[in-house]
Design a protein around this motif. Structure first.
Motif, PDB file in Angstrom:
ATOM      1  N   UNK A   1      -0.211   4.077   8.544  1.00  0.00           N
ATOM      2  CA  UNK A   1       1.083   3.871   9.185  1.00  0.00           C
ATOM      3  C   UNK A   1       1.529   2.422   9.003  1.00  0.00           C
ATOM      4  N   UNK A   2       2.599   2.049   9.690  1.00  0.00           N
ATOM      5  CA  UNK A   2       3.112   0.685   9.578  1.00  0.00           C
ATOM      6  C   UNK A   2       2.091  -0.335  10.075  1.00  0.00           C
ATOM      7  N   UNK A   3       1.352   0.049  11.123  1.00  0.00           N
ATOM      8  CA  UNK A   3       0.329  -0.848  11.655  1.00  0.00           C
ATOM      9  C   UNK A   3      -0.750  -1.153  10.625  1.00  0.00           C
ATOM     10  N   UNK A   4      -1.097  -0.151   9.807  1.00  0.00           N
ATOM     11  CA  UNK A   4      -2.109  -0.364   8.773  1.00  0.00           C
ATOM     12  C   UNK A   4      -1.616  -1.369   7.738  1.00  0.00           C
ATOM     13  N   UNK A   5      -0.322  -1.280   7.392  1.00  0.00           N
ATOM     14  CA  UNK A   5       0.227  -2.237   6.436  1.00  0.00           C
ATOM     15  C   UNK A   5       0.153  -3.660   6.980  1.00  0.00           C
ATOM     16  N   UNK A   6       0.557  -3.833   8.261  1.00  0.00           N
ATOM     17  CA  UNK A   6       0.535  -5.170   8.857  1.00  0.00           C
ATOM     18  C   UNK A   6      -0.902  -5.697   8.967  1.00  0.00           C
TER      19      UNK A   6
ATOM     20  N   UNK B   1       0.847  -1.192   0.000  1.00  0.00           N
ATOM     21  CA  UNK B   1       0.000   0.000   0.000  1.00  0.00           C
ATOM     22  C   UNK B   1       0.881   1.241   0.000  1.00  0.00           C
ATOM     23  N   UNK B   2       0.480   2.258  -0.760  1.00  0.00           N
ATOM     24  CA  UNK B   2       1.255   3.497  -0.807  1.00  0.00           C
ATOM     25  C   UNK B   2       0.311   4.676  -1.014  1.00  0.00           C
TER      26      UNK B   2
END
Length: 461
Positions: A149-154, A6-7
Motif C-alpha cells: 500500500x501507500x505506507x509500504x512505499x513511504x 515500487x510496483x
C-alpha cells in the motif's frame, strides 16, 4: 541521493487463458521476466569487465525463480500479484557499484527481513547506478501476501533515505513524487518537456541577467512568469498562458531560488559586459530567430491554386507555427506550449498523412472513417478466423502454404487498419488542444512583433 519506486508484477488474464495448456507460460511468466530482467548479464557489465552484482536475500540468486514458485505453490497463492518490482536509483557519480549493491541488499533486509524472498541486482546500463529488487509477494512462513500500500512505499523511501544518510550520501529534501515512465525518459533524453523547457528558459535568461529585475523581464519575454519573492515560502514559475505554478525546486537543485541568485552574482562578477550585450540584443528581438511572414498553404501554383481549408489547413497552420513548415525557412515557436508540442511531431505528421490520404475534411468525416475502419477490421478478423480453422484441418502441404500466406496478409492488413484507426482517434482527441495552442502562439506573436515594431531606437531624454 536515492530515488525509489515500487510496483506490482501481475499476469494478464487473457494470456493465462490463451496459454492455459502450457503451465510454464501462465502464472509465472511475468515474475520470470522480472527476475530475468533484474539479473540480465549485459546490464551488469562495466566496460569489458564482467562484474555481476546479483544477490538473493532469503533465496539463492541462481534458483530464485524456482524457490519463489515453490513458496507460492505451497500456499496455493499463484494468482493475482505474483511479485513486486522495486528500484533504487542513485545520483550519478555519488556511489561506486559495490556501495550501490551493498545499499540495495541492506534495503531489502530492512524492508522485508526474513519474511520474503528478494533478488537484488545492480545495473549500470543507464549511466547511473541503480538497484532492481524483485520481491516474492508470498510470505515464506505463513503464506500471507505482502500488502504493498501507500505506507509500504513511504517505508521503502524512508529506509533508503536512512541508508543514504548513514553512508554520507545526499538525500532529496523535496521529492518530486511519482513521474510517469514516458515523461521520465523524455526528461532524461532532453526532449522538450514542460520542465526541460523551463530549465532551458532559465539558463538562457541567466546568461544575460545581472539582477532579479532583468531576469524577471527576460523570463516574461520567453513566455514565463517567475516569482522569486523572498517572503514567499517557495519560488515558482508558470507559463504566461497558464495559472498553474510549478515550484522551482522541482526543476533541480541548480534552479531553486538561492541557486538562481548565485548564478546571477557569478555573471555579474565574471563577465558583466557579455551579459549586457546579450541583454541588449535580446531586447532588440534579434535573438528569437523568427521569420515574420504569413503562411499560405495552397495546392500547385500560388496564383491559380485553390486555398486549402478544413482539417488540412488547421494542421498545416499548426506545423508552420511549430517551425516545421516551410522547410526552407527557419523559425521557432514562441510560446512554451508550442515548444513543448514539438515532442509530438511524429504523431502530428502521421495525422496529416492520414487526413491527406483519405481526404478527411472535418471531425465528422474522421468519425465516419473510424466507423468504416471498424467494419473493415471486423470483416478481415472473421475471415482470418476462418483461415485459421482451414489451416488446422488442411493436410495438403501446398494448399496449407497458400492459406498461411493469406492469413499473414490479413494480419498485415489488420495491423495497418488498427494503426490508422488509432491515428484517427488521436485527431479527434488532439483537435481542441491544437486549436488552443494555435491561439496561444498567435497571441504571443502579435504581442512580440507588435512590441518590436513600436520600439524606438536611441535614448529618450
Amino acid at each position: 541521493m536515492a530515488v525509489t519506486k515500487i510496483w506490482a508484477v501481475t499476469d494478464s488474464v487473457s494470456r493465462v487463458l490463451s496459454y492455459a495448456a502450457n503451465p510454464d507460460k501462465t502464472i509465472y511468466s511475468d515474475i520470470c521476466k522480472a527476475l530475468h530482467y533484474a539479473s540480465y548479464e549485459r546490464k551488469t557489465v562495466i566496460g569489458e569487465e564482467n562484474a555481476m552484482y546479483v544477490t538473493g536475500v532469503n533465496c539463492t540468486a541462481e534458483t530464485a525463480f524456482d524457490e519463489m514458485k515453490a513458496v507460492q505453490e505451497r500456499f496455493d497463492k499463484t494468482v493475482g500479484n505474483v511479485a513486486y518490482h522495486a528500484y533504487q536509483s542513485f545520483k550519478t557519480g555519488e556511489v561506486t557499484p559495490q556501495l550501490a549493491h551493498k545499499l540495495g541488499v541492506e534495503l531489502a533486509k530492512r524492508m522485508w527481513g526474513d519474511q520474503y524472498q528478494v533478488l537484488v541486482a545492480t545495473h549500470f546500463n543507464t549511466g547511473t547506478y541503480h538497484n532492481h529488487l524483485v520481491v516474492n509477494s508470498v510470505n515464506m512462513w505463513n503464506g500471507k501476501k505482502f500488502n504493498c500500500n501507500e505506507g509500504a512505499y513511504w517505508k521503502l523511501r524512508s529506509i533508503s533515505d536512512e541508508l543514504c544518510k548513514e553512508n554520507g550520501l545526499t538525500v532529496i529534501k523535496n521529492p518530486n513524487g511519482k513521474t510517469p515512465r514516458k515523461l521520465y525518459f523524455a526528461e532524461k533524453n532532453g526532449e522538450p518537456t514542460r520542465y526541460n523547457l523551463m530549465r532551458e528558459a532559465i539558463d538562457k535568461a541567466l546568461t544575460m541577467s545581472t539582477n532579479p529585475k532583468a531576469f524577471t523581464y527576460v523570463m516574461k519575454q520567453l513566455g514565463y512568469v517567475i516569482d522569486l519573492n523572498p517572503y514567499h515560502k517557495y519560488a515558482t514559475i508558470r507559463s504566461v498562458n497558464s495559472k498553474k505554478e510549478t515550484r522551482l525546486y522541482r526543476l533541480g537543485e541548480a534552479y531553486d531560488r538561492d541557486a538562481i541568485y548565485d548564478r546571477m552574482r557569478d555573471t555579474l562578477r565574471n563577465n558583466p559586459q557579455e551579459a549586457y550585450r546579450l541583454y541588449y540584443e535580446f531586447t532588440e528581438k534579434k535573438s528569437f530567430g523568427v521569420t515574420i511572414q504569413k503562411a499560405h498553404f495552397v495546392k500547385g501554383n500560388l496564383k491559380t491554386a485553390k486555398k486549402i481549408t478544413g482539417l488540412k489547413a488547421l494542421y498545416f497552420r499548426y506545423l508552420y507555427l511549430l517551425g516545421v513548415l516551410p522547410k526552407n525557412k527557419k523559425h521557432k515557436p514562441l510560446s512554451p506550449e508550442m515548444r513543448e508540442a514539438c515532442r509530438w511531431l511524429d504523431r502530428h505528421t502521421a495525422q496529416v498523412q492520414l487526413i491527406c490520404d483519405n481526404h478527411l475534411t472535418d471531425i465528422s468525416s474522421v468519425e465516419s472513417f473510424i466507423k468504416n475502419t471498424d467494419s473493415e477490421i471486423n470483416l478481415i478478423s472473421d475471415y482470418r478466423k476462418m483461415l485459421y480453422r482451414d489451416i488446422d484441418s488442411c493436410h495438403d502441404t501446398d494448399e496449407k502454404t497458400k492459406l498461411v500466406a493469406k492469413r499473414d496478409n490479413c494480419t498485415k492488413a489488420l495491423a495497418q487498419l488498427r494503426k490508422d484507426r488509432k491515428t484517427a482517434a488521436r485527431i479527434i482527441e488532439d483537435n481542441p488542444k491544437i486549436k488552443e495552442n494555435i491561439l496561444i502562439e498567435e497571441n504571443m506573436r502579435s504581442r512580440y512583433f507588435g512590441l518590436n515594431k513600436s520600439r524606438k531606437r536611441g535614448y529618450e531624454r
